[in-house]
Enzyme design. Sequence first.
Site, mmCIF file in Angstrom:
data_model
loop_
_atom_site.group_PDB
_atom_site.id
_atom_site.type_symbol
_atom_site.label_atom_id
_atom_site.label_comp_id
_atom_site.label_asym_id
_atom_site.label_seq_id
_atom_site.Cartn_x
_atom_site.Cartn_y
_atom_site.Cartn_z
ATOM 1 N N ASP A 67 0.804 -1.188 -0.117
ATOM 2 C CA ASP A 67 0.193 0.041 0.098
ATOM 3 C C ASP A 67 1.003 1.191 0.101
ATOM 4 O OD1 ASP A 67 0.959 -0.338 2.490
ATOM 5 O OD2 ASP A 67 -1.082 -0.730 3.526
ATOM 6 N N ASP A 136 -7.379 -2.260 14.165
ATOM 7 C CA ASP A 136 -8.732 -2.359 13.936
ATOM 8 C C ASP A 136 -8.758 -3.760 13.177
ATOM 9 O OD1 ASP A 136 -7.675 -1.902 11.505
ATOM 10 O OD2 ASP A 136 -9.122 -0.065 11.286
ATOM 11 N N HIS A 138 -6.990 -4.750 10.321
ATOM 12 C CA HIS A 138 -6.715 -4.550 9.032
ATOM 13 C C HIS A 138 -5.450 -4.855 8.645
ATOM 14 C CE1 HIS A 138 -4.917 -0.365 9.448
ATOM 15 N NE2 HIS A 138 -4.022 -1.238 9.547
ATOM 16 N N GLU A 143 -9.421 -1.763 5.525
ATOM 17 C CA GLU A 143 -10.291 -1.374 6.798
ATOM 18 C C GLU A 143 -11.505 -2.143 6.867
ATOM 19 O OE1 GLU A 143 -8.517 0.323 8.748
ATOM 20 O OE2 GLU A 143 -8.103 2.184 8.167
HETATM 21 C C1 GLP Z 1 -0.614 0.466 8.512
HETATM 22 C C2 GLP Z 1 -0.244 -0.347 7.225
HETATM 23 C C3 GLP Z 1 -0.362 -1.788 7.491
HETATM 24 C C4 GLP Z 1 0.390 -2.206 9.035
HETATM 25 C C5 GLP Z 1 -0.053 -1.394 10.054
HETATM 26 C C6 GLP Z 1 0.348 -1.519 11.060
HETATM 27 O O1 GLP Z 1 -1.736 0.805 8.620
HETATM 28 N N1 GLP Z 1 -0.846 -0.153 6.067
HETATM 29 O O2 GLP Z 1 0.284 -2.515 6.460
HETATM 30 O O3 GLP Z 1 0.194 -3.525 9.197
HETATM 31 O O4 GLP Z 1 -0.205 0.034 9.726
HETATM 32 O O5 GLP Z 1 1.207 -0.938 11.865
HETATM 33 P P1 GLP Z 1 2.368 -0.961 12.929
HETATM 34 O O6 GLP Z 1 3.186 -2.269 12.361
HETATM 35 O O7 GLP Z 1 3.415 0.218 12.819
HETATM 36 O O8 GLP Z 1 1.584 -1.442 14.273
#
Ligand code: GLP
Length: 260
Positions: A67, A136, A138, A143
């Site tokens: 993404d 959440d 995702h 989402e």
């Molecule tokens: C973002 C990314 C996800 C990732 C999430 C969690 O939203 N798009 O791919 O898994 O963050 O991030 P973190 O690893 O910093 O908790």
Amino acid sequence: MEVIIKANYEETSKAAAKVVAEVLYAKPNGVLGLATGSTPLGLYKELIRMHKEEGLDFSSVRTFNLDEYVGLPPTHDQSYHYFMYENLFKHINIQMQNVHVPSGTANNYKAFCEWYEKRIVECGGIDIQVLGIGTDGHIAFNEPLSSLGSRTRIKTLAKQTIDDNARFFARREDVPIYAITMGVGTILEARKLILLASGKNKAKALAEAVEGPVTSMNTASALQLHHNAVIFADKDAAANLKMAEYYNWIQKNKPGAPKA
Ligand code: GLP
């Protein structure tokens, strides 16, 4: 689904890196699906170490990121292009023409999303996809309520995600509201999925994903539909898993199991 619980973040990262490296040793021109966020940083650090000390070769590897924020150019220090270059690509011998990260500044997002999907297929599909999990539930930026059959597209970020990611930006208002993301359907087509989770703030989302019903309200739960999905969690992230003892029992007895 396989669940591997490790004592801490470092061990989780190392175990996951070993699995990624195994794929690349078996297929030096393998296709890696990559994720951003703070969770995979330890995995990338370990891959860099393996490259420098053990000769893990990335010269023929192709990559696809999950993404990108809409509106951030690759030079923006919070763009996922920038993140990937700083935290992985610049430290290994990957060829930048083999790297794919969704564009956050496309003129025509529909055309770009179609091209991205086609390009994954042209490269032979993703051999192993690295995933994190949002609070959440995702995966990528899928989402709650994202279709479990969704493809690469633009998503509006949930308020929770904007709050979670605000820590990386100077002001909350600076966090983009839209992102371009691989869909759940795109992700499920990878040959192997590994999802990493670390920290107490992920415990609820992870338990729902692993032990709850498959639901678009927690898109990580779609991993239950995949034939080769592995969860790597540290103790804190695994804290709400009701069947943790069973998962540990399976891991303990795995070496003795007859080869399938
Ligand atoms: C973002 C990314 C996800 C990732 C999430 C969690 O939203 N798009 O791919 O898994 O963050 O991030 P973190 O690893 O910093 O908790």
